[in-house]
Design an enzyme around this catalytic site. Structure first.
Site, PDB file in Angstrom:
ATOM      1  N   GLU A 265       0.866  -1.193   0.000  1.00 50.27           N
ATOM      2  CA  GLU A 265       0.000   0.000   0.000  1.00 50.27           C
ATOM      3  C   GLU A 265       0.889   1.224   0.000  1.00 50.27           C
ATOM      4  O   GLU A 265       1.835   1.306   0.779  1.00 50.27           O
ATOM      5  CB  GLU A 265      -0.872   0.074   1.265  1.00 50.27           C
ATOM      6  N   GLU A 317     -13.526   5.106  -0.402  1.00 52.06           N
ATOM      7  CA  GLU A 317     -14.406   4.215   0.362  1.00 52.06           C
ATOM      8  C   GLU A 317     -15.088   5.031   1.455  1.00 52.06           C
ATOM      9  O   GLU A 317     -14.532   5.243   2.530  1.00 52.06           O
ATOM     10  CB  GLU A 317     -13.591   3.069   0.960  1.00 52.06           C
ATOM     11  N   LYS A 320     -15.628   3.905   5.336  1.00 50.47           N
ATOM     12  CA  LYS A 320     -14.524   3.523   6.223  1.00 50.47           C
ATOM     13  C   LYS A 320     -14.580   4.311   7.520  1.00 50.47           C
ATOM     14  O   LYS A 320     -15.098   5.431   7.567  1.00 50.47           O
ATOM     15  CB  LYS A 320     -13.176   3.791   5.532  1.00 50.47           C
ATOM     16  N   GLU A 328      -9.362   9.349   5.657  1.00 56.30           N
ATOM     17  CA  GLU A 328      -9.424   7.907   5.422  1.00 56.30           C
ATOM     18  C   GLU A 328     -10.421   7.527   4.323  1.00 56.30           C
ATOM     19  O   GLU A 328     -10.286   6.472   3.686  1.00 56.30           O
ATOM     20  CB  GLU A 328      -9.771   7.194   6.736  1.00 56.30           C
TER      21      GLU A 328
END
Ligand SMILES: *[C@@H]1O[C@H](CO)[C@@H](O)[C@H](O)[C@H]1NC(C)=O
Ligand SMILES: *[C@@H]1O[C@H](CO)[C@@H](O)[C@H](O)[C@H]1NC(C)=O
Ligand SMILES: *[C@@H]1O[C@H](CO)[C@@H](O)[C@H](O)[C@H]1NC(C)=O
Length: 483
Positions: A265, A317, A320, A328
């Site tokens: 990542e 997303e 999250k 985030e």
């Protein structure tokens, strides 16, 4: 004899095919699905294909995602959530079952190209307080046995994605693994080495910058720095190289200095915090990709073959947890609906990212605070709306911070309304909300329009409906006849 044109095209095809693996080497993406408004997996797979993204990392084995990847030839690193480690470490038959259901059943001709299985996700993270630490190796060993039994140990490799907090040091050359991990790391490295697997590490210069006010901002990027780090004869001009070489040094100390390293990542968020914005995300990710594709390597591993990296992340997303920070929910190089946020050249023929195709949007309708609303009790309504929907862009450092009190309310109402699939009852808030067909977005603050993962109505075509209607008529006729 082959027709000359055909021969030429076969030749060109062979040429392209032969050179393909080299071009395709390096840049993959993480595809997470913690989202309220999910794109249909087949749309996401088409997005990957359109952008020639050759590999993808998944956080767990979701059947619809794996099914959509069938036949795509996209290489998959398939994750196992930390929560499963306890079971898999204690039960060989659970490991057998996991491999059978989540790996074997997707392999074979026209199946999914599963290359790696990621056992846990950053299971040694300091903030987990060692709860997964001792489960990792037993789970790895059980799963390896299951792969051997399934005759897959040669083609599917087990790996363990680690956060960069598994090693430490002030200078790269002094890198060592965390003392509490020495024994586990020794076992893990021995396993990875004997199995020909790489070490997977997640590296986040953004978090270094976010967590540490004294971190020199330009050191996080790849554009040169006024604060280089001098380490003996080596000079580091970016955090990535420094971090990578700290790992190389730590591996070397345990006798595995040559072990391949894959970046599981890495990325930069585009919203939700100071320093998380579109410009910074583009500069970081493009700098990273250019650095990787230059094959320059790092001071401790110069001129190495192209590094494999998985950008975090493919899509935003919105569901999250914001515990790490409001950023985030904004790591995607594409927004939740598959639109590229900024131009990014992945080093392939297509120089720009292509947007997702065939995305089904809800109608062009937004929910906003009514012009006549006096905003009484609105705080409660906002709390309700933002407790469910994503309002992180409103917060300090976000792209919608600064749109005024009424703007705030409208943004919250709309996020909720889109999440409720534009159900008219969800745009009321005691009569203080109205639906509008004028896009209320202001400047860089985008008011969302929801998407649906349903098959489009147009593809469920008129012919199909007529056919069903005809069938019903026939049945009715038969019914009358039989009576
Ligand atoms: C396969 O993976 C999914 C997703 O992580 C999980 O829910 C399921 O339990 C797994 N199957 C088995 C048999 O372990
Ligand atoms: C974007 O973030 C970078 C650092 O990450 C910062 O230097 C820059 O000022 C930010 N830009 C805006 C417009 O906020
Ligand atoms: C809008 O909401 C954000 C986040 O709660 C807050 O920081 C900001 O001050 C609000 N703006 C106004 C004008 O109330």
């Amino acid at each position: 004899m082959l027709e000359p044109r055909l021969a030429t095209s076969i030749f060109l095809w062979l040429l392209a095919w032969r050179s393909a693996p080299m071009v395709e080497s390096a840049i993959g993406v993480n595809w997470g699905t913690v989202s309220f408004r999910k794109l249909r997996p087949s749309i996401v797979v088409d997005l990957l294909k359109d952008n020639n993204i050759p590999k993808v990392k998944l956080f767990e084995a979701e059947a619809d995602v794996l099914t959509a990847l069938k036949g795509s030839r996209i290489e998959v690193m398939l994750g196992i959530p930390n929560e499963m480690l306890s079971l898999l470490s204690s039960s060989p038959s659970a490991a057998d079952l996991w491999v059978r259901q989540n790996v074997s059943s997707y392999l074979g001709k026209g199946g999914v190209s599963i290359r790696y299985i990621a056992v846990g996700n950053e299971p040694f993270l300091t903030s987990y307080n060692s709860q997964f630490q001792n489960l990792v190796m037993p789970a790895v060993l059980n799963l390896q046995q299951s792969l051997v039994k399934a005759n897959l140990a040669g083609s599917v490799k087990l790996v363990v994605p680690c956060n960069a907090d598994v090693y430490q040091s002030s200078l790269p050359s002094q890198g060592v693994f965390r003392p509490d991990l020495t024994q586990i790391m020794t076992q893990l490295l021995q396993f990875l080495n004997s199995n020909g697997s790489p070490f997977i590490v997640n590296i986040y210069p953004f978090l270094s910058l976010y967590d540490d006010g004294d971190f020199p901002q330009d050191y996080a990027f790849f554009e040169g720095t006024t604060h280089p780090v001098t380490d003996g004869a080596n000079v580091y001009t970016n955090a990535f190289d420094g971090n990578y070489d700290t790992l190389v040094a730590a591996l070397t100390k345990l006798g595995y200095g040559q072990m391949p390293i894959v970046i599981g990542e890495i990325g930069w968020p585009s919203d939700g915090a100071i320093g998380a914005n579109i410009t910074a995300a583009k500069v970081f990710n493009q700098g990273l990709i250019n650095h990787v594709l230059s094959n320059k390597g790092t001071p401790l591993r110069p001129n190495s073959p192209p590094m494999d990296i998985y950008i975090f992340s493919l899509l935003d997303e919105g569901a999250k947890s914001t515990l790490p920070g409001n950023f985030e929910r904004h790591w995607g190089i594409f927004s939740f609906d598959g639109k590229a946020k900024y131009p990014l050249n992945l080093g392939l023929e297509n120089k720009q990212l292509k947007n997702a195709k065939n995305v089904q949007y809800l109608p062009s309708r937004w929910c906003v605070a009514s012009p006549s609303s006096d905003l009484t009790n609105v705080a409660n309504h906002m709390r309700l709306a933002c407790g469910v929907a994503d309002c992180t862009t409103l917060e300090y450092g976000g792209s919608c911070n600064g749109i005024g009190a009424k703007g705030n309310v409208s943004y919250a109402f709309n996020s909720y309304y889109q999440l409720q699939m534009q159900d008219s009852r969800s745009c009321n808030f005691d009569g203080q909300a109205v639906v509008t067909s004028v896009d209320p977005s202001v400047g860089g603050c985008k008011f969302l329009l929801g998407v649906t993962d349903k098959e489009s109505d147009s593809s469920c075509s008129l012919t199909y409906k007529l056919w069903v209607l005809g069938f019903v008529f026939i049945l009715q006729g038969m019914f009358y006849y039989l009576n």
